[in-house]
Write an enzyme that holds these catalytic residues in place. Structure first.
Site, PDB file in Angstrom:
ATOM      1  N   CYS B 297       0.901  -1.159   0.000  1.00 56.80           N
ATOM      2  CA  CYS B 297       0.000   0.000   0.000  1.00 56.80           C
ATOM      3  C   CYS B 297       0.929   1.195   0.000  1.00 56.80           C
ATOM      4  CB  CYS B 297      -0.930  -0.040   1.200  1.00 56.80           C
ATOM      5  SG  CYS B 297      -0.147  -0.455   2.767  1.00 56.80           S
ATOM      6  N   ASP B 302      -0.508  -1.336   7.004  1.00 54.34           N
ATOM      7  CA  ASP B 302      -1.933  -1.366   7.338  1.00 54.34           C
ATOM      8  C   ASP B 302      -2.705  -2.265   6.374  1.00 54.34           C
ATOM      9  OD1 ASP B 302      -1.981   0.424   9.590  1.00 54.34           O
ATOM     10  OD2 ASP B 302      -1.426   2.004   8.185  1.00 54.34           O
ATOM     11  N   LYS B 339       1.446  -0.623  13.297  1.00 55.35           N
ATOM     12  CA  LYS B 339       1.704   0.277  14.416  1.00 55.35           C
ATOM     13  C   LYS B 339       0.574   0.229  15.441  1.00 55.35           C
ATOM     14  CE  LYS B 339       2.552   4.055  11.919  1.00 55.35           C
ATOM     15  NZ  LYS B 339       3.044   5.434  11.797  1.00 55.35           N
ATOM     16  N   ARG B 343      -2.152   3.050  16.163  1.00 50.96           N
ATOM     17  CA  ARG B 343      -3.486   2.792  15.627  1.00 50.96           C
ATOM     18  C   ARG B 343      -4.535   2.641  16.721  1.00 50.96           C
ATOM     19  NH1 ARG B 343      -1.355   4.713  12.076  1.00 50.96           N
ATOM     20  NH2 ARG B 343      -0.580   3.759  10.141  1.00 50.96           N
TER      21      ARG B 343
END
Lengths: 549, 582
Positions: B297, B302, B339, B343
């Site tokens: 990404c 993520d 993370k 997050r």
């Protein structure tokens, strides 16, 4: 016989059948007076055996000499037949159209159906009003059976026998009948043994614009109240709709004339609004290509779950009045044959454990839907695919079944029956080999001589082999009142009905099987442990006996 | 009748605290928790309310890791037990299970000292033919140095799922080493010459990144790649999507139409479906085309984690077991530097870094368990419990944002691992319908037509008991399974006792028969036996707390309030402890 003229081409070879979840099959198509049959020639098995009365709509199209008929069924299934030869295709299509929309009830399949099973118990006599009344009469003597409607003269949509307050004589009932829509004077729907509160139902009072009143009507419903107690009248229409009804001679109970009653208006939709809702919902479910936003917005705009919520909420309110407030209830809308029955029957599901058993639920359908005069013939004439849009076609009964399913989802152990039972009732209400759901009321059924000429659905269902398919393995009698959640987060789309033909349920079915296995195994083990314990005790006692002399 | 119910809320679970306008009964205080619990308090005195409010604000936002619960949590274990807990999940073991290292894949020591990439783990698997200079070169061409490495190796297909971050390609930059590394990944798959490069971002976002010197692979520069966007939105979109969803759900007296239009406009299920579709793309590439896939990404921690882990879960039944699922989370989420602390907002930090990325992963898994009720060893409670602990800060697993940071925090010395505690409690988390007979590589092929995605009530309304089914089929079957095991044991016991008894009797009869024969079924014995069928273990009763519930809970009508005047929960302050009495 008459059907022959409707069937121009009774048989076509090399027809290809396409249907959900099965590979296409080629075979011979046969039309009979009541069925469309496709047999694949290889092993001579019938691949499809479809009642004409289950056909809701058909489309046809042609590509060269190959014709295609798309058959849309009332149970929402869509199948496709590829028929070689334009003439054959046209003939078949027109025959199906004619045979699926026969005018005369007596030409329907139930009048021709000969059961291939042994009738253990004649379903026509399974739920006699007298027997049902006995269940109450042990608990109260305030009510009686009235035969005032024996000839269907007082109220054409009522059964010959109804339950009314003991203190009200038949003469008064006749007078009250003239004051209520369709002659539907207030009758007992449910007696709550716990506290003696009752649910009554009726048609709207014919107050008209000048506020007509009827002393006998007031006396009748007051007779159901205990001294000093107030009752609630649940009008299933909004106040606005109820007020408009006055212009057409209908209306609602004025506080001044019914001081002991408090009126509550709830808004449950009826007729074509429900029908349109169903059409939209089925359309949304049938399109697999919808992206998420479109699907959610279609689901929302169908309003189906809103209707579910309205009906359930009203039923819960009624149950709450009865069980928690200790107040009796009178329910009506306009005719008292649709939303009224949804509410009275669902309230009983909530309140009464018996109505959550298979037999109890059958009795409920018999009492609150068939005897109570829900016009099945009209309401279930067409389903989600038909374009005819007649005012009287409306999925009132399906909504009721959906509401039951919602409660079943929330109380999966409190019902003796499973989802299949509800699906089966839905199917038979729309197309059946049995006479149970024919006609619009008892009077019509009597004239049709259904008891003599057709088989009852209950005769078929209440046999061990069928019962085992609809029995909920998780059932454990729950004697409590069950309060379902009506929050939107708790209501779900009934996948077993609406997604049934749109996605495979293989894994869900297998998981269900596994669950049944675990439960069966548990029973087996329990029985075995009991047996072994007994054997051991026997042996030990034997030891004792032998050693003691 | 007055009884006292205690509601415990972990400070770390507190998402927001809000003081509402003073009412006649007191000062309302609303606490929104990260596990989606919402609690309303009414504190009689405004000053107390203000004090509580301030204390909670401070307590729920810690500035340093060392102040988090995990550093003080003490489950009374000794050091070796704690260490064993941490060793429960061994990723080297997991790569071995997958079948690496092998002739095409090897363990690289390039990042042993976190020199190439700080947010990657020390141990990384790369194609055998990729030399260190190629790796180093490629890492310089990738955001945060996150160069392409192995995430999952499919032993049967010899195809791989690899992961990385976006290339720093800008409008035209290229990097020969990076191109080589991709080619090496392709070549490591003997069955297929081409590989997929899946950019999980919407195309527009990827294009916008080019202006910042980042971007996506140019198919012309890489040989034999097939490039594909899958369009999952970024963390900010996801955060506000969940926010909207929760707002809708929190509405009092919500109508069906408002619920569905809210669900639609939140976009939540659309995002869930996008993640699922991407994972299915991976599984299909491997199963149908035998092709390896490289996923990225922007930063690759993520959406990449979501898609790689979910893709592996579709492909490999091991990840659908209790232990395997833990391994999957350790591998694709914890070790590859999702993370978690940022997050989940463990510390008082940038609220723009908070995003429900991992929650979405759990939700995707839940959707799969709904479609494949027999393919998962664990049940919904397991997913909910894991979700509880990514926010609880009670265990060390999810603290910090990458392995390097975790080592610096000495989490393995100072905190406990969650997994052994979940395993000890395993009974609660087992799916009673699980059929373990399924093959290792039984691939799941979920149906992703929109109607399959439902609102996950048991997650977002975990604590609103009134919305739940009143009887849980899962619990009943779970208990029955448990009971069946006990019964089997009892049968064995009984049988052996009976045999013993019989043997003794045969001996006895043999000796006695000589004297006076006894009919085995003498009437005397029969009548002396009087048995009652015992009801065995009343297991169901404990679980079947069938209630009637309270009709007032359900808000059937505006009239309900008239019927049952429900008192608001009132808080009294005793010894500085807020107690909610109902």
């Amino acid at each position: 016989m008459e059907f022959a003229e409707l069937i121009k081409t009774p048989r076509v070879d090399n027809v290809v059948l396409h249907r959900p979840f099965y590979p296409a099959v080629e075979g011979t198509l046969c039309l009979t007076g009541h069925h469309l049959i496709l047999s694949s020639r290889q092993d001579n098995t019938e691949e499809l055996w479809l009642l004409h009365s289950n056909i809701d709509a058909i489309d046809k199209r042609f590509v060269g000499p190959l014709g295609t008929i798309i058959i849309k069924c009332k149970d929402f299934r869509i199948i496709q037949l590829d028929i070689p030869g334009m003439e054959e295709c046209l003939n078949i299509a027109s025959s199906i159209e004619a045979l699926s929309t026969l005018d005369s009830i007596t030409l329907m399949y139930p009048f021709f159906y000969r059961p291939m099973f042994e009738v253990i118990e004649d379903g026509w006599h399974s739920f006699l009003p007298e027997q049902e009344f006995e269940l109450y009469s042990s608990a109260t003597s305030d009510w009686r059976l009235s035969y005032v409607n024996k000839e269907f003269a007082v109220c054409p949509s009522y059964p010959p026998i109804v339950i009314v307050p003991k203190s009200i004589d038949d003469e008064a009932l006749r007078k009250v009948a003239t004051f209520r829509h369709g002659g539907r004077f207030p009758v007992l729907s449910y007696y709550h043994k716990k506290n003696g509160m009752v649910i009554m139902r009726s048609g709207q009072p014919l107050t008209g614009t000048n506020g007509r009143r009827c002393k006998e009507d007031e006396k009748l419903i007051n007779a159901t109240l205990r001294a000093g107690k107030r009752g609630y009248i649940i009008d299933t229409r909004s106040l606005n709709v109820a007020q408009q009804a006055r212009a057409k001679g209908g209306g609602f109970e004025q506080e001044a004339h019914y001081p002991q009653w408090r009126r509550i208006h709830k808004s449950i939709e009826r007729y074509h609004i429900l029908q349109e809702s169903l059409v939209k919902l089925v359309e949304a479910c049938n399109d697999q290509t919808h992206n998420m936003d479109r699907w959610l917005s279609k689901l929302e705009s169908s309003n189906w779950l809103t209707h579910i919520k309205e009906i359930l909420t009203t039923a819960c309110l009624v149950a709450q009045c009865i069980d928690r407030e200790g107040a009796s209830i009178l329910i009506h809308g306009t005719e008292g044959t649709d939303s009224t029955l949804q509410v009275t029957s669902l309230a009983q599901i909530i309140l009464e454990p018996r109505s959550r058993t298979i037999r109890g639920f059958e009795a409920l359908i018999e009492r609150e839907w068939l005897q109570a005069g829900h016009p099945f013939q009209q309401r279930c004439a067409q389903s989600a695919y038909c374009s005819s849009k007649q005012k009287w076609e409306s999925p009132v009964f399906l909504l009721f079944l959906d509401c039951v399913w919602q409660i079943l989802r929330q109380f999966p152990c409190s019902f003796e029956f499973n989802e299949n039972f509800l699906i089966m009732l839905f199917e038979h209400a729309y197309a059946s080999q049995f006479g149970t759901f024919l006609g619009n009321n008892e009077s019509e059924r009597c004239k049709l001589k259904l008891q003599q000429k057709t088989m009852s659905l209950w005769s078929w269902v209440n046999r061990p082999s069928e019962l085992s398919k609809v029995t909920n393995p998780l059932f454990e009698a729950n004697s409590l009142v069950i309060w379902p959640s009506v929050a939107p987060q708790s209501l779900q789309l009934w996948e077993g009905i609406f997604l049934r033909w749109n996605r495979s349920s293989k894994y869900l079915d297998e998981a269900y099987e596994e669950m049944v296995n675990i439960i069966e195994y548990n029973k087996e083990l329990q029985a075995k442990v009991n047996l072994l314990r007994r054997q051991l005790a026997e042996l030990e006692t034997k030891d004792g006996v032998q050693e003691s002399p | 009748m007055e009884h006292i119910r205690t509601t415990k809320i972990l400070h770390h679970h507190i998402g927001s605290v809000e003081k509402l306008a003073l009412t006649t009964s007191g000062c309302p205080l609303v606490i929104q928790c990260k596990n989606f619990r919402i609690v309303h308090f009414i504190v009689p005195r405004e000053r107390d309310c203000h004090d509580i409010y301030n204390s909670l604000l401070q307590l729920s936002k810690q500035a340093k890791y060392e102040d988090l619960y995990a550093f003080s949590y003490n489950p009374k274990q000794n050091d070796s037990e704690r260490l064993r807990g941490w060793q429960l999940i061994d990723l080297a073991e997991e790569y071995k299970r997958m079948g690496v290292p092998n002739s095409n894949w090897q363990l690289s020591d390039a990042n042993r000292e976190y020199k190439i990439c700080e947010t990657y783990p020390r141990e990384l698997y790369v194609p055998r033919i990729a030399s260190k200079p190629i790796i180093v070169g490629s890492s310089k061409f990738r955001s945060k140095g996150r160069f392409p490495v192995l995430s999952y190796y499919h032993q049967n297909k010899e195809a791989a799922i690899c992961r990385c971050s976006q290339p720093l390609s800008g409008f035209s930059a290229r990097c020969l080493e990076d191109e080589h590394l991709l080619q090496a990944i392709s070549k490591a798959n003997p069955a297929n010459r081409y590989m997929y490069v899946v950019d999980t971002r919407p195309k527009l976002n990827a294009i916008a990144n080019r202006a910042a010197g980042k971007g996506y692979e140019n198919e012309d520069n890489y040989s034999n790649i097939r490039f594909q966007f899958v369009g999952i939105e970024n963390i900010h979109v996801m955060r506000s999507s969940l926010q909207k969803l929760l707002e809708v759900n929190g509405t009092k007296g919500l109508s069906v139409n408002d619920f569905y239009s809210g669900l639609e406009s939140s976009g939540w299920l659309r995002h869930i479906k996008a993640v699922m579709d991407a994972a299915i793309f991976l599984a299909k590439a491997i199963m149908v085309e035998n092709a390896s896939v490289l996923v990225h990404c922007s930063d690759g921690w993520d959406r990449t984690s979501q898609v790689c882990s979910l893709g592996s879960l579709l492909l490999d039944s091991y990840y659908r077991t209790v232990k395997g699922f833990m391994v999957l989370i350790e591998k694709d989420w914890i070790s590859f530097g999702h993370k978690f602390s940022e997050r989940c907002g463990h510390l008082d930090g940038d609220p723009k870094e908070v995003s429900p990325v991992f929650t979405q992963f759990l939700e995707c898994v839940w959707h799969l368990t709904e479609q494949f009720p027999q393919d998962f060893e664990f049940n919904e409670a397991f997913l909910l419990q894991i979700h509880e602990h990514i926010h609880s800060c009670q265990f060390g697993n999810f603290l910090g944002n990458c392995q390097k940071e975790r080592e610096e925090l000495k989490l393995k010395e100072k905190t406990y691992s969650l997994w052994p505690f979940l395993l000890d409690d395993q009974k609660k988390y087992l799916n009673p319908l699980y059929s373990s007979s399924s093959q290792k590589f039984a691939v799941l092929e979920p149906n992703t037509a929109s109607f399959n995605f439902k609102f996950w009530r048991n997650m977002y309304h975990q604590f609103d008991r009134t919305l739940h089914p009143r009887e849980s089929v899962c619990n009943i079957i779970m208990n029955m399974n448990e009971q069946n095991k006990q019964l089997e044991k009892e049968i064995e016991d009984l049988e052996s006792k009976i045999n013993k008894c019989k043997n003794e009797q045969i001996d006895g009869v043999l000796t006695k028969e000589l004297l006076h024969p006894v009919h085995p079924e003498s009437p005397i014995i029969k009548t002396s036996l009087c048995f009652k069928e015992q009801t065995l273990l009343p297991v169901n009763d404990t679980l079947r707390t069938i209630e009637g519930s309270n009709p007032a809970d359900n808000r059937y009508s505006e009239y309900a309030e008239e019927f049952s005047k429900s008192e608001p929960a009132v808080v009294s302050l005793e010894y500085g402890v807020a107690r909610m009495t109902c």
